[in-house]
Design a protein around this motif. Structure first.
Motif, PDB file in Angstrom:
ATOM      1  N   GLU A 263      45.737  -2.420 -10.335  1.00  0.00           N
ATOM      2  CA  GLU A 263      45.661  -1.057  -9.827  1.00  0.00           C
ATOM      3  C   GLU A 263      47.036  -0.473  -9.530  1.00  0.00           C
ATOM      4  O   GLU A 263      47.912  -1.175  -9.029  1.00  0.00           O
ATOM      5  CB  GLU A 263      44.879  -1.012  -8.507  1.00  0.00           C
ATOM      6  CG  GLU A 263      43.466  -1.515  -8.569  1.00  0.00           C
ATOM      7  CD  GLU A 263      42.800  -1.516  -7.204  1.00  0.00           C
ATOM      8  OE1 GLU A 263      41.607  -1.863  -7.145  1.00  0.00           O
ATOM      9  OE2 GLU A 263      43.460  -1.164  -6.190  1.00  0.00           O
ATOM     10  N   LEU A 264      47.197   0.809  -9.799  1.00  0.00           N
ATOM     11  CA  LEU A 264      48.276   1.613  -9.254  1.00  0.00           C
ATOM     12  C   LEU A 264      47.644   2.548  -8.238  1.00  0.00           C
ATOM     13  O   LEU A 264      46.725   3.303  -8.575  1.00  0.00           O
ATOM     14  CB  LEU A 264      48.985   2.411 -10.341  1.00  0.00           C
ATOM     15  CG  LEU A 264      50.110   3.342  -9.860  1.00  0.00           C
ATOM     16  CD1 LEU A 264      51.280   2.548  -9.299  1.00  0.00           C
ATOM     17  CD2 LEU A 264      50.586   4.254 -10.994  1.00  0.00           C
ATOM     18  N   ASN A 272      41.647   2.828   3.448  1.00  0.00           N
ATOM     19  CA  ASN A 272      41.142   1.507   3.055  1.00  0.00           C
ATOM     20  C   ASN A 272      40.976   1.498   1.539  1.00  0.00           C
ATOM     21  O   ASN A 272      40.225   2.316   0.986  1.00  0.00           O
ATOM     22  CB  ASN A 272      39.804   1.252   3.756  1.00  0.00           C
ATOM     23  CG  ASN A 272      39.255  -0.140   3.513  1.00  0.00           C
ATOM     24  OD1 ASN A 272      39.673  -0.846   2.601  1.00  0.00           O
ATOM     25  ND2 ASN A 272      38.290  -0.533   4.325  1.00  0.00           N
ATOM     26  N   TYR A 273      41.651   0.576   0.854  1.00  0.00           N
ATOM     27  CA  TYR A 273      41.649   0.533  -0.609  1.00  0.00           C
ATOM     28  C   TYR A 273      40.626  -0.455  -1.180  1.00  0.00           C
ATOM     29  O   TYR A 273      40.582  -0.665  -2.385  1.00  0.00           O
ATOM     30  CB  TYR A 273      43.072   0.286  -1.114  1.00  0.00           C
ATOM     31  CG  TYR A 273      43.923   1.516  -0.882  1.00  0.00           C
ATOM     32  CD1 TYR A 273      44.149   2.430  -1.897  1.00  0.00           C
ATOM     33  CD2 TYR A 273      44.414   1.818   0.383  1.00  0.00           C
ATOM     34  CE1 TYR A 273      44.871   3.593  -1.669  1.00  0.00           C
ATOM     35  CE2 TYR A 273      45.132   2.976   0.626  1.00  0.00           C
ATOM     36  CZ  TYR A 273      45.357   3.864  -0.403  1.00  0.00           C
ATOM     37  OH  TYR A 273      46.045   5.036  -0.177  1.00  0.00           O
ATOM     38  N   VAL A 278      35.324  -3.958  -3.093  1.00  0.00           N
ATOM     39  CA  VAL A 278      35.241  -3.316  -4.408  1.00  0.00           C
ATOM     40  C   VAL A 278      36.462  -3.687  -5.232  1.00  0.00           C
ATOM     41  O   VAL A 278      37.534  -3.991  -4.703  1.00  0.00           O
ATOM     42  CB  VAL A 278      35.137  -1.783  -4.307  1.00  0.00           C
ATOM     43  CG1 VAL A 278      33.821  -1.360  -3.687  1.00  0.00           C
ATOM     44  CG2 VAL A 278      36.315  -1.207  -3.523  1.00  0.00           C
ATOM     45  N   SER A 279      36.289  -3.669  -6.539  1.00  0.00           N
ATOM     46  CA  SER A 279      37.364  -3.893  -7.498  1.00  0.00           C
ATOM     47  C   SER A 279      36.849  -3.486  -8.862  1.00  0.00           C
ATOM     48  O   SER A 279      35.652  -3.612  -9.146  1.00  0.00           O
ATOM     49  CB  SER A 279      37.782  -5.368  -7.525  1.00  0.00           C
ATOM     50  OG  SER A 279      38.703  -5.609  -8.579  1.00  0.00           O
ATOM     51  N   ASN A 280      37.739  -3.013  -9.728  1.00  0.00           N
ATOM     52  CA  ASN A 280      37.330  -2.709 -11.099  1.00  0.00           C
ATOM     53  C   ASN A 280      37.416  -3.934 -11.998  1.00  0.00           C
ATOM     54  O   ASN A 280      37.298  -3.814 -13.221  1.00  0.00           O
ATOM     55  CB  ASN A 280      38.159  -1.557 -11.658  1.00  0.00           C
ATOM     56  CG  ASN A 280      37.819  -0.251 -10.964  1.00  0.00           C
ATOM     57  OD1 ASN A 280      36.774  -0.119 -10.330  1.00  0.00           O
ATOM     58  ND2 ASN A 280      38.702   0.730 -11.061  1.00  0.00           N
ATOM     59  N   GLY A 281      37.612  -5.117 -11.400  1.00  0.00           N
ATOM     60  CA  GLY A 281      37.534  -6.387 -12.102  1.00  0.00           C
ATOM     61  C   GLY A 281      36.338  -7.183 -11.620  1.00  0.00           C
ATOM     62  O   GLY A 281      35.478  -6.680 -10.881  1.00  0.00           O
ATOM     63  N   GLN A 299      39.389   4.170  -1.057  1.00  0.00           N
ATOM     64  CA  GLN A 299      40.326   4.881  -1.921  1.00  0.00           C
ATOM     65  C   GLN A 299      40.316   4.264  -3.315  1.00  0.00           C
ATOM     66  O   GLN A 299      40.542   3.062  -3.469  1.00  0.00           O
ATOM     67  CB  GLN A 299      41.736   4.822  -1.346  1.00  0.00           C
ATOM     68  CG  GLN A 299      41.916   5.582  -0.051  1.00  0.00           C
ATOM     69  CD  GLN A 299      41.745   7.072  -0.227  1.00  0.00           C
ATOM     70  OE1 GLN A 299      40.714   7.625   0.172  1.00  0.00           O
ATOM     71  NE2 GLN A 299      42.726   7.721  -0.807  1.00  0.00           N
ATOM     72  N   ALA A 300      40.079   5.076  -4.319  1.00  0.00           N
ATOM     73  CA  ALA A 300      40.061   4.601  -5.704  1.00  0.00           C
ATOM     74  C   ALA A 300      41.473   4.606  -6.271  1.00  0.00           C
ATOM     75  O   ALA A 300      42.324   5.416  -5.873  1.00  0.00           O
ATOM     76  CB  ALA A 300      39.162   5.477  -6.554  1.00  0.00           C
TER      77      ALA A 300
END
Length: 389
Positions: A263-264, A272-273, A278-281, A299-300
């Motif tokens: 992520e960038l 809160n990230y 959550v994760s896109n992996g 936060q995406a």
């Protein structure tokens, strides 16, 4: 010094990696799905190679000089004069590092007032009790008495990860100073534990905002909680290996996901990230992690990668030598062995090119003339100098 000059070309190929696994330094290994393609054009630079270095981790130019300082993970600091080709060594009060896995000597940064204070900052992995360890940061005074020798003195520890835990991964410990020079921002990895990234009573899995002496800065989002909570600027992070301000004064971090999901992120105070919720992996055992899109309260990322690019660090490029790259994020890759360019559109990122290299790339820095220096990863690593043909 003999220089070997080669042309490097972009290859829009099928690339894959899984970030932060058990590979050397824990930063990448092979995966299976193809990466997005990017324009198939010749790279607009030439590369010269310089020196041999032992597991370099971070690069920093000494302000006002052509000396490029390099930390090596086993605990040494060296420098290379980019104008004369002279090599040098830093001796004196260097910290004792707990070397192994991803641990060792980490970042190096020159104080905003270095011209008068001569203070530098170092981060490293520090041993604790009962087979535990954590990241630490210290500062001291650097004196360079000759062209090939500098000495570090008056060095003291000013910050530590809390708590120290077992394992040898995800220290993060990248440093960035605020544009006004008043504050020090620091990344603190989740130490491969996951849940502490959501726990505001620890400083693991966080981006921190500190005074220059390592104490919590006034006005931080969770200052009223006291303790290490007062250090926290943002949370829900995994393994953050890049931290930079852009030309607008906005803070960004570059973070390794698990199997996919690098992520960038544009960092905002108190936000809160999402990690590890959550994760896109996905997890390394291929079990699912909900995507960012399923939990809008987190936060995406501005851009994410699946498969990963396994970035070592990044810069925002000034445009001095390549005007067409102005404002872009330039990222060296550890797993796929590449250099990635990302354009910033408002608060979003967009990959525009990637360039293949022969070896893993650990760090990148822009020189005052706009050329770029890149450190290869691992033993017998070289400095690569990218210039316009």
């Amino acid at each position: 010094m003999r220089q070997i000059v080669t042309s490097v070309f972009i290859l829009a190929s099928a690339l894959a990696a899984a970030s932060c696994s058990a590979a050397p330094a824990g930063d990448s290994s092979a995966a299976s799905t193809p990466a997005p393609t990017t324009p198939d054009t010749a790279a607009p630079y030439q590369v010269s190679t310089h020196g041999n270095f032992n597991q370099p981790w971070a690069l920093a130019f000494e302000p006002g000089t052509s000396r490029l300082f390099i930390t090596q993970r086993q605990g040494t600091v060296v420098f290379f004069d980019t104008a004369t080709g002279t090599n040098g060594t830093v001796t004196g009060a260097l910290p004792t590092v707990d070397y192994g896995g991803q641990g060792g000597l980490g970042d190096i940064a020159f104080a905003p007032d270095y011209a008068t204070s001569k203070q530098i900052y170092l981060t490293w992995s520090e041993a604790g009790e009962g087979d535990t360890r954590g990241a630490a940061m210290g500062r001291g005074k650097l004196e360079c008495g000759s062209n090939n020798a500098c000495t570090l003195s008056d060095f003291s520890v000013i910050w530590r990860q809390t708590p120290k835990v077992n394992g040898r991964g995800h220290f993060s410990h990248r440093i960035a100073f605020s544009p006004d020079g008043k504050y020090l921002f620091l990344t603190s990895g989740d130490r491969q534990k996951g849940d502490p990234a959501q726990d505001l009573t620890t400083n693991l899995g966080k981006v921190l905002r500190l005074n220059l002496d390592g104490t919590p800065a006034a006005g931080n989002p969770f200052a009223d909680r006291g303790g290490v909570s007062a250090e926290i600027w943002s949370y829900g992070h995994r393994s953050v290996l890049g931290l930079k301000f852009d030309s607008q004064g906005r803070l960004w971090e570059l973070e390794h996901g698990p199997k996919g999901g690098d992520e960038l992120n544009l960092i905002e105070p108190g936000k809160n990230y999402g990690w590890p919720i959550v994760s896109n992996g996905v997890n390394y055992d291929n079990s699912d992690i909900p995507d960012h899109s399923t939990r809008p309260e987190f936060q995406a990322p501005a851009i994410s990668w699946n498969p990963v690019i396994a970035p070592g660090n990044f810069i925002f490029y000034s445009g001095r030598m390549w005007p067409e790259w102005r404002g872009e994020a330039i990222m060296p890759g550890l797993g796929p062995k590449l250099l990635v360019r990302v354009a910033i559109d408002g608060t979003q990122g967009r990959e525009v090119a990637r360039y293949n290299f022969d070896k893993r790339l650990r760090d990148v820095i822009e020189a005052p003339d706009g050329s770029m220096w890149i450190a290869e990863d691992g033993v017998d690593a070289k400095l690569l100098h990218l210039t316009r043909p």
